[in-house]
Design an enzyme around this catalytic site. Structure first.
Site, short mmCIF file in Angstrom:
data_model
loop_
_atom_site.label_atom_id
_atom_site.label_comp_id
_atom_site.label_asym_id
_atom_site.label_seq_id
_atom_site.Cartn_x
_atom_site.Cartn_y
_atom_site.Cartn_z
N LYS A 65 0.80 -1.32 -0.04
CA LYS A 65 -0.12 0.22 0.03
C LYS A 65 0.82 1.05 -0.12
CE LYS A 65 -4.09 -1.83 2.36
NZ LYS A 65 -5.20 -1.50 3.32
N GLY A 125 -3.46 1.01 18.17
CA GLY A 125 -2.63 0.60 17.18
C GLY A 125 -2.04 1.74 16.50
P1 NAP Z 1 -0.74 -3.11 10.49
O1 NAP Z 1 -0.44 -2.11 9.62
O2 NAP Z 1 0.03 -4.26 10.80
O3 NAP Z 1 -1.12 -2.18 12.19
C1 NAP Z 1 -1.40 -3.09 13.20
C2 NAP Z 1 -0.92 -2.36 14.49
O4 NAP Z 1 -1.36 -2.90 15.51
C3 NAP Z 1 0.64 -2.26 14.45
O5 NAP Z 1 1.00 -0.90 14.00
C4 NAP Z 1 0.91 -2.08 16.19
O6 NAP Z 1 0.79 -0.85 16.59
C5 NAP Z 1 -0.41 -2.86 16.71
N1 NAP Z 1 -0.06 -4.07 16.93
C6 NAP Z 1 0.50 -5.26 16.15
N2 NAP Z 1 0.65 -6.22 16.83
C7 NAP Z 1 0.24 -6.07 18.12
C8 NAP Z 1 0.41 -6.90 19.27
N3 NAP Z 1 0.87 -8.10 19.22
N4 NAP Z 1 -0.32 -6.09 20.27
C9 NAP Z 1 -0.73 -5.13 20.30
N5 NAP Z 1 -0.62 -4.08 19.30
C10 NAP Z 1 -0.29 -4.55 18.14
O7 NAP Z 1 -2.11 -3.58 10.32
P2 NAP Z 1 -3.42 -3.05 9.64
O8 NAP Z 1 -3.45 -3.16 8.29
O9 NAP Z 1 -3.55 -1.45 10.28
O10 NAP Z 1 -4.67 -3.98 10.19
C11 NAP Z 1 -4.97 -3.96 11.44
C12 NAP Z 1 -6.39 -4.65 11.64
O11 NAP Z 1 -7.25 -3.86 11.06
C13 NAP Z 1 -6.30 -6.00 11.21
O12 NAP Z 1 -7.07 -6.75 12.09
C14 NAP Z 1 -7.08 -5.78 9.97
O13 NAP Z 1 -7.77 -6.73 9.47
C15 NAP Z 1 -8.12 -4.76 10.43
N6 NAP Z 1 -8.37 -3.97 9.08
C16 NAP Z 1 -10.05 -4.03 8.88
C17 NAP Z 1 -10.20 -3.13 7.72
C18 NAP Z 1 -11.89 -3.23 7.29
O14 NAP Z 1 -12.24 -2.82 6.31
N7 NAP Z 1 -12.64 -3.66 8.41
C19 NAP Z 1 -9.50 -2.33 6.92
C20 NAP Z 1 -7.93 -2.53 7.35
C21 NAP Z 1 -7.46 -3.22 8.46
P3 NAP Z 1 2.01 -0.10 17.66
O15 NAP Z 1 3.07 -1.16 17.20
O16 NAP Z 1 2.00 1.19 17.57
O17 NAP Z 1 1.38 -0.66 18.93
#
Ligand code: NAP
Length: 270
Positions: A65, A125
């Site tokens: 992305k 997050g």
């Molecule tokens: P990402 O870029 O990997 O970011 C996730 C964030 O969560 C990380 O930057 C981290 O923040 C935190 N995190 C990761 N592992 C963790 C852990 N073990 N404990 C606590 N915090 C943790 O992922 P993303 O693309 O943003 O997606 C995040 C979630 O949103 C996923 O479940 C995804 O399926 C969902 N999502 C849903 C939609 C939808 O349309 N419904 C769209 C996009 C994403 P820190 O390091 O700052 O703590």
């Protein structure tokens, strides 16, 4: 017949083809939607392929992305703010990147009658989804915004929000909106929640962007205390529909979003 699709690295669990199929059927659009698993070294070639094959558009997902922006001609206002693109429009060989997670999140808030204007919001997050949610909430008048991170020093500083640790949640006032943008509680780790029931108690409404499972432990913690809680499925459907709106230059009404959402719930139940 138009050909759309999703570019990413590992796509076997994607719900996008089924969502797009439902929308095309409902709107009598003649189009197909394929999954394109692209190796990192082939990303630029894949984007050039959109031009070469004169495809009208594609979606882009993890891990491309951000990287994909280098290969585009223009970036939309919301995608610039977020720093990531999940939708490409090819208009006469000009490739423009958009971020429809931003619009999908907004449509979900509208659907659930959540108006962020003048509210305090807390985002858990600091990854890609958190950036889309941050941009939307700031554009829509939140009075205070907190981003909760395990490593606050790594998160970009801004005068528009405060970055705090999970320990600092204790100092947030009662009545804020909570948005979980971490993967904690996602299948298969169903018995995990990003925050305790005690910390959940102070929020007025809880949105979990996770949609597998449809009810996460965080949501159940909230529901047990009669706090409204919503999963991310409506956002997922809405971001797909926003891509179709961009590719076709049309507005798709709420009724279609609801119908696709209901069909998807039935599909996931079976
Ligand atoms: P990402 O870029 O990997 O970011 C996730 C964030 O969560 C990380 O930057 C981290 O923040 C935190 N995190 C990761 N592992 C963790 C852990 N073990 N404990 C606590 N915090 C943790 O992922 P993303 O693309 O943003 O997606 C995040 C979630 O949103 C996923 O479940 C995804 O399926 C969902 N999502 C849903 C939609 C939808 O349309 N419904 C769209 C996009 C994403 P820190 O390091 O700052 O703590």
């Amino acid at each position: 017949m138009k050909v759309f699709g999703l570019m990413g690295e590992s796509l076997s669990h994607s719900l996008s083809p089924i969502i797009h199929k439902y929308v095309y059927e409902m709107l009598h659009i003649e189009a197909s939607y394929s999954l394109y698993q692209v190796q990192p070294a082939m990303l630029e070639a894949a984007v050039q392929g959109v031009r070469a094959l004169n495809l009208r558009g594609v979606n882009v997902t993890i891990p491309y992305k951000i990287k994909v922006m280098e290969f585009l001609d223009d970036i939309s206002i919301e995608a610039k703010k977020i720093g990531a693109v999940n939708t490409i429009l090819n208009d006469g060989n000009t490739l423009t990147g958009y971020n429809t997670d931003y619009f999908g999140f907004g449509r979900m808030l509208d659907r659930y009658n959540i108006n962020p204007t003048g509210k305090t919001a807390v985002i858990l997050g600091s990854g890609g989804a958190a950036k889309s949610v941050t941009a939307y909430l700031l554009d829509n008048g939140v009075s205070e915004l907190y981003i909760v991170s395990r490593e606050p020093k790594k998160v970009a500083a801004s005068s528009k929000y405060k970055v705090i640790t999970y320990e600092h949640l204790a100092f947030i006032n009662q009545g804020a909106l909570l948005v979980n943008c971490t993967p904690i509680g996602m299948f298969p780790c169903l018995d995990a929640a990003p925050i305790s029931k005690h910390d959940t108690a102070k929020f007025e409404a809880v949105i979990d962007l996770i949609y597998n499972p449809l009810n996460t432990l965080l949501m159940n913690q909230a529901i047990e205390m009669r706090i409204p809680a919503y999963n991310g499925l409506y956002m997922l459907v809405s971001q797909a529909i926003a891509s179709i709106e961009i590719w076709y230059g049309i507005a798709i009404d709420e009724g279609i979003v609801d119908e696709v959402y209901n069909k998807l719930i039935l599909y996931l139940d079976n």
